[in-house]
Design a protein around this motif. Structure first.
Motif: not given
Length: 626
Positions: A343-369
């Motif tokens: 984000x600092x580099x303003x570089x969007x990789x769609x596959x990587x960002x999608x994977x991170x969004x899915x990670x957040x859905x799959x690991x909600x309990x492990x993610x802190x606020x």
């Protein structure tokens, strides 16, 4: 000191015709431990008149040191006992069983330091032990006879064991090292500098002297390991030395392995040194020669590139591609660090960002606020909407709805602002930051960070008014909608070009405004009103609801429209990809919602020489290109 000077003079006279012990006449040989004009050499049953090795033998163990070490069976045995000892007691007993010289005592102290570090032993009892005091006394009494390499290790060991720096013996070792600096090898100087940076810091007199010697002798620098170590550990203390190291690193760029490249780029990032030739060379070799990179290297590289704001699209693409398979196994802190750097580099990789969004859905309990907030802030900066945005934001709202009161004001503001960028800010978020109670928490803070927070509150207020028709309040009071103009803000070339180009189109200064600060928190670079024939009209005659104070009161005539020019000055993005920046996207949305036709003005090559049309071709006079 006088005695030491006499001893060294004696060696200089003998050194002209004596090179090894075998060349010494028998009449000049005396039993070990005896003194003839000066202190005798250790490590041999017989010794020469000399107190320290000549400079030509200063590289590690000199030829003479090696001959002496291998020429006496008893010394070999003692050396083996020192090397094979497995406890401090075994080492300390050697001082009781053998008649040690200063080199052997120094080696025992060095081995003691190594054992205590490896086994994490307490050092106070060792320092108080009489046998240790005896070892220190032996080295102190014959300090000038300790070999260079052993002396450097002795100093490090005494520091590591925690010996009081005010003790006379400690100061004696430091002074001896200081006197011998010119005769130490470059590698020994580098090793000593690395150690002193950690143990003593920038204020160390000895460290400053060592760095001066490194600066003067930088041409002796060889090997990638020393270059990498000095850049990572010592370079921040001396800009002059760092300049030399950058030159040497550029010369050796082809020889660095991925871990070396990681350490060098991190060192540049932490010191905010944006050495473009070196960064380009390292980036090139990283892509060409190293197809596989570990997760740690990938993470550190993208962090460093982000901190330096150094854009290398091929490297970013490689890092994003290589990171993608790792996402599902990464820790939450690694995931947030990764997306923040992109984000600092303003570089969007769609596959990587999608994977991170899915990670957040799959690991909600492990993610802190905090982790979840950082992911949202990064997505907003890149204006990224996950393909399963409904599921993703439902999860976000569910996790955050009970945590808003616990967030620090700046983080809460950034979170709500980011949700506004992504058009996901619901009424509870808006009410939380626009309420008078929240404003009271930040009132009176005049810092730059507080001013930025206030500006974001105005953006949130605009989103509540323009994009949330069901929101009923509260809103910011009118007195908070006026943000002070940043001091010392320079007019850019694109702004000048825009003003000059529009001057011929407007016809009169009354037909346009420049640098318009709106009540929505966004700045319009140029504003005009045109009738249904696209002819400019005087602005001051008409009401301006987007301004805090309007000059006119008349409504716009039928068919007339307001036109706002927004400049696009992001050199790493084309005019077609401006929707990658969430801030710009939200500004454009709000200004359009306020009734403007928005015209993007870019400094990119494809935009030079013309202005976007206002429904009709606009003839640009011969002026600097926009």
């Amino acid at each position: 000191m006088a005695a030491r000077l006499v001893q060294r003079c004696c060696w200089r006279h003998l050194g002209a015709f004596v090179s090894t012990p075998s060349a010494v006449p028998a009449s000049l040989l005396v039993p070990a431990g005896k003194v003839v004009m000066a202190r005798a050499l250790p490590q041999a049953p017989f010794a020469l008149f000399h107190t320290s090795s000549p400079s030509s033998w200063a590289d590690g163990f000199s030829v003479k040191e090696q001959v002496e070490d291998s020429g006496n069976p008893e010394h070999k045995v003692i050396g083996e006992l020192i090397e094979t000892a497995t406890s401090p007691q075994e080492l300390l007993q050697l001082s009781e069983l053998h008649d040690l010289n200063s080199n052997q005592a120094s080696l025992i102290i060095t081995q003691l330091s190594r054992l205590t570090a490896e086994k994490k032993l307490e050092t106070e009892s060792i320092l108080q032990d009489e046998r240790f005091q005896q070892l220190v006394g032996i080295t102190d009494s014959q300090i000038s006879q300790v070999w260079n390499n052993t002396l450097v290790n002795l100093l490090k060991s005494l520091y590591s064991l925690g010996m009081d720096s005010s003790r006379r013996e400690m100061q004696s070792v430091e002074q001896e090292v200081l006197w011998r600096l010119r005769r130490l090898t470059f590698r020994q100087l580098a090793s000593l500098a690395e150690f002193l940076v950690v143990k003593q810091g920038k204020e160390s007199k000895l460290l400053n002297e060592v760095i001066k010697k490194l600066e003067l002798r930088w041409t002796e620098l060889e090997g990638t390991r020393t270059v990498v170590m000095l850049m990572a550990k010592v370079g921040h203390i001396s800009p002059t030395l760092m300049d030399r190291l950058e030159d040497k690193a550029l010369e050796l760029a082809e020889q660095f392995n991925p871990d070396d490249i990681r350490k060098i780029i991190l060192a540049l990032a932490y010191q905010n040194r944006r050495c473009v030739p070196l960064l380009r060379a390292l980036s090139y070799h990283l892509i060409q020669k190293h197809p596989e990179l570990s997760l740690n290297i990938l993470m550190d590289l993208i962090f460093a590139y982000g901190k330096l704001n150094f854009h290398q699209p091929q490297v970013f693409q490689k890092i994003a591609t290589d990171l993608h398979p790792h996402v599902s196994t990464m820790k939450p802190v690694e995931v947030t660090r990764c997306i923040r750097s992109f984000a600092l580099l303003k570089w969007l990789s769609l596959p990587l960002s999608e994977a991170i969004a899915q990670y957040a859905l799959d690991n909600t309990k492990q993610l802190s606020v905090a982790h979840l907030c950082n992911i949202i802030l990064s997505f907003a900066r890149l204006n990224f909407q996950p393909s399963g945005s409904e599921d993703f934001f439902n999860m976000v709202h569910e996790e955050l709805q009970d945590q808003l009161d616990n967030l620090e004001p700046h983080l809460l503001t950034d979170l709500v602002w980011s949700l506004c960028v992504l058009q996901q800010a619901k009424a509870p978020y808006l009410q939380q930051v626009l309420a008078p109670e929240f404003r009271a928490r930040i009132r009176g803070d005049q810092s730059l960070k507080a001013q930025n927070l206030q500006l974001k509150l105005i953006h949130i207020n605009a989103a509540a008014k323009l994009e949330s028709p069901d929101y009923r309040g509260p809103f910011l009071p009118a007195e908070m909608l006026n943000v002070a103009e940043p001091a010392g803000e320079k007019v850019t070339l694109l702004q000048n070009s825009l003003r000059e180009a529009l001057a011929g189109v407007l016809g009169s200064r009354d037909n346009g405004r420049f640098d318009v600060r709106t009540i929505y928190g966004w700045q319009i670079d140029a504003e005009m009103v045109v009738n249904n024939e696209n002819k400019p009209l005087p602005l001051k005659d008409f009401a301006a609801p987007h301004l805090l104070r309007s000059e006119g009161t008349k409504p716009l005539p039928p068919g007339a429209r307001r036109v706002a020019f927004l400049r696009w000055e992001f050199p790493n993005f084309s005019n077609r990809s401006k929707d990658l920046l969430g801030r710009y996207v939200m500004a454009r949305r709000h200004i359009q919602a306020a009734g403007f036709l928005v015209v993007d003005v870019s400094s990119r090559e494809e935009e030079k020489g013309r202005l976007p049309t206002l429904g009709l071709a606009t003839v640009i006079p011969s002026r600097p290109p926009v």
